[in-house]
Motif scaffolding. Structure first.
Motif, PDB file in Angstrom:
ATOM      1  N   SER A 111     -46.794  -0.826 -45.769  1.00 41.46           N
ATOM      2  CA  SER A 111     -46.229  -1.598 -46.885  1.00 41.46           C
ATOM      3  C   SER A 111     -46.471  -3.087 -46.728  1.00 41.46           C
ATOM      4  CB  SER A 111     -44.727  -1.322 -47.003  1.00 41.46           C
ATOM      5  OG  SER A 111     -44.025  -1.836 -45.890  1.00 41.46           O
ATOM      6  N   VAL A 146     -57.638   2.441 -49.158  1.00 42.69           N
ATOM      7  CA  VAL A 146     -56.789   2.483 -50.348  1.00 42.69           C
ATOM      8  C   VAL A 146     -57.293   3.621 -51.241  1.00 42.69           C
ATOM      9  CG1 VAL A 146     -55.943   1.242 -52.366  1.00 42.69           C
ATOM     10  CG2 VAL A 146     -56.312   0.015 -50.213  1.00 42.69           C
ATOM     11  N   THR A 147     -56.383   4.516 -51.618  1.00 44.09           N
ATOM     12  CA  THR A 147     -56.730   5.656 -52.453  1.00 44.09           C
ATOM     13  C   THR A 147     -55.994   5.566 -53.776  1.00 44.09           C
ATOM     14  OG1 THR A 147     -57.084   7.050 -50.513  1.00 44.09           O
ATOM     15  CG2 THR A 147     -56.760   8.181 -52.608  1.00 44.09           C
ATOM     16  N   SER A 149     -54.983   7.662 -57.126  1.00 44.78           N
ATOM     17  CA  SER A 149     -54.835   8.996 -57.718  1.00 44.78           C
ATOM     18  C   SER A 149     -54.549   8.820 -59.201  1.00 44.78           C
ATOM     19  CB  SER A 149     -53.706   9.766 -57.033  1.00 44.78           C
ATOM     20  OG  SER A 149     -53.972   9.931 -55.655  1.00 44.78           O
ATOM     21  N   SER A 159     -58.856  11.749 -57.301  1.00 45.44           N
ATOM     22  CA  SER A 159     -58.494  10.678 -56.385  1.00 45.44           C
ATOM     23  C   SER A 159     -59.768  10.030 -55.865  1.00 45.44           C
ATOM     24  CB  SER A 159     -57.657  11.209 -55.211  1.00 45.44           C
ATOM     25  OG  SER A 159     -56.424  11.722 -55.670  1.00 45.44           O
ATOM     26  N   SER A 161     -61.280   6.728 -53.248  1.00 40.70           N
ATOM     27  CA  SER A 161     -60.991   5.693 -52.250  1.00 40.70           C
ATOM     28  C   SER A 161     -61.729   4.415 -52.598  1.00 40.70           C
ATOM     29  CB  SER A 161     -61.400   6.162 -50.860  1.00 40.70           C
ATOM     30  OG  SER A 161     -60.614   7.250 -50.462  1.00 40.70           O
ATOM     31  N   ASP A 190     -51.719   5.972 -59.255  1.00 36.01           N
ATOM     32  CA  ASP A 190     -50.928   5.561 -58.102  1.00 36.01           C
ATOM     33  C   ASP A 190     -51.876   5.076 -57.020  1.00 36.01           C
ATOM     34  OD1 ASP A 190     -48.532   6.276 -59.280  1.00 36.01           O
ATOM     35  OD2 ASP A 190     -48.568   8.320 -58.460  1.00 36.01           O
ATOM     36  N   LEU A 191     -51.514   3.987 -56.366  1.00 32.34           N
ATOM     37  CA  LEU A 191     -52.305   3.434 -55.268  1.00 32.34           C
ATOM     38  C   LEU A 191     -51.571   3.672 -53.960  1.00 32.34           C
ATOM     39  CD1 LEU A 191     -53.462   0.029 -56.815  1.00 32.34           C
ATOM     40  CD2 LEU A 191     -54.779   2.147 -56.622  1.00 32.34           C
ATOM     41  N   GLN A 192     -52.284   4.228 -52.996  1.00 29.84           N
ATOM     42  CA  GLN A 192     -51.700   4.541 -51.695  1.00 29.84           C
ATOM     43  C   GLN A 192     -52.514   3.873 -50.595  1.00 29.84           C
ATOM     44  OE1 GLN A 192     -48.880   6.475 -51.116  1.00 29.84           O
ATOM     45  NE2 GLN A 192     -49.050   5.881 -48.982  1.00 29.84           N
ATOM     46  N   SER A 194     -53.357   3.657 -46.725  1.00 28.41           N
ATOM     47  CA  SER A 194     -53.233   4.411 -45.476  1.00 28.41           C
ATOM     48  C   SER A 194     -52.773   3.485 -44.359  1.00 28.41           C
ATOM     49  CB  SER A 194     -54.569   5.050 -45.097  1.00 28.41           C
ATOM     50  OG  SER A 194     -55.001   5.955 -46.100  1.00 28.41           O
TER      51      SER A 194
END
Length: 294
Positions: A111, A146-147, A149, A159, A161, A190-192, A194
């Motif tokens: 985060s 950064v992925t 979806s 999805s 990257s 949505d951005l995730q 890692s």
């Protein structure tokens, strides 16, 4: 009780009165029945036979010797007991003087990698998400994954990257990233991020000078010189470029390398970073970052 006189059966060596084969020697050739207590005198040859029987009855029984299989099982049991004892003693012993491995560093909080200025852009018929990745972890990290979806309502589409020109980020540094958008229409994404990994490479003291943004045939290039101000040779000196429009939004990115690698201490080399436009519009300003790791 007065002992009764009797005889011994010389064939079976049993008491002729009660049939018992248990005798006690009283004197030379004189024996008493252990059951009825009858006493008798026997001849020498009978006495010798009785002596052998009595010696066999009085000799303690020999314990049975374990076979090879039993011996092997005993050996395994003893070895296991010794191993457990040694392990317990080692765990409880003083380990001073034995080198210990350094504790693993705590994981980096994903985060603390901030994604800002995220928007969709379209150039040359290709749609992309463009964003700025900022390192606020306080540690040098590899460029995080950064992925994105994509969804259409509750339906999951795909999805993808992200792709970034920078290899790593120092604390406080930032770099651009792009993510391809699917051909299907989507309603949200949505951005995730890692969990980022620590970057362990040594940073070289390489700086840019005489930097210029030039435009030829509608394409932008950032050119200039790189100098190694460090005491060691510098490998793979890289320049990452960000172009901004009049509204301050990112509209182009670029990447290039120094012509010489490795770059000797005190040496100069030219660089040429070609830029890709992410959106239409004139370039109002630019920014760049120099990276070189040993």
């Amino acid at each position: 009780m007065t002992p009764r006189q009797t005889t011994i059966n010389t064939v079976t060596l049993t008491c002729s009165t009660c049939g018992s084969a248990q005798f006690t020697k009283l004197d030379t050739n004189e024996y008493r029945c252990g059951h009825c207590h009858a006493v008798t005198l026997v001849e020498d040859n009978v006495a010798q036979r009785l002596e052998k029987i009595l010696r066999g009855m009085q000799q303690p029984a020999q314990p049975a010797r374990p076979g090879p299989g039993a011996l092997a099982a005993i050996a395994v049991t003893v070895a296991a007991a010794i191993a457990v004892s040694v392990a317990i003693s080692l765990l409880g012993s003083d380990t001073r003087g034995v080198p210990r491995l350094p504790p693993a560093p705590p994981p980096i909080d994903a985060s603390l990698v901030k994604l800002t200025d995220v928007r969709e852009v379209q150039a040359r018929g290709r749609r992309q998400l463009v964003m700025i990745v900022r390192n606020e972890t306080g540690r040098k990290i590899e460029m995080p994954r950064v992925t994105a979806s994509f969804f259409q309502g509750e339906l999951s589409l795909s999805s993808t990257s992200g792709s970034a020109p920078a290899r790593s980020l120092q604390p406080g540094e930032y770099a651009p990233m792009t993510v391809s958008v699917p051909d299907q229409a989507y309603t949200r994404y949505d951005l995730q991020v890692s969990p980022p990994a620590l970057a362990r490479g040594r940073n070289n003291d390489v700086a840019a000078s005489k930097v210029q943004l030039v435009r030829n045939d509608g394409s932008y290039r950032l050119v200039g010189l790189l100098k190694n101000n460090g005491a060691q040779a510098a490998n793979s000196s890289q320049v990452t470029v960000m172009l901004y429009g009049g509204d301050g939004r990112l509209i182009g990115i670029g990447n290039g390398y120094g012509a010489a690698s490795p770059l000797a201490p005190g040496a100069l080399t030219a660089f040429d970073a070609r830029c890709e436009m992410l959106a239409d519009g004139a370039v109002a300003s630019y920014d760049y970052m120099v990276q070189s790791e040993g």
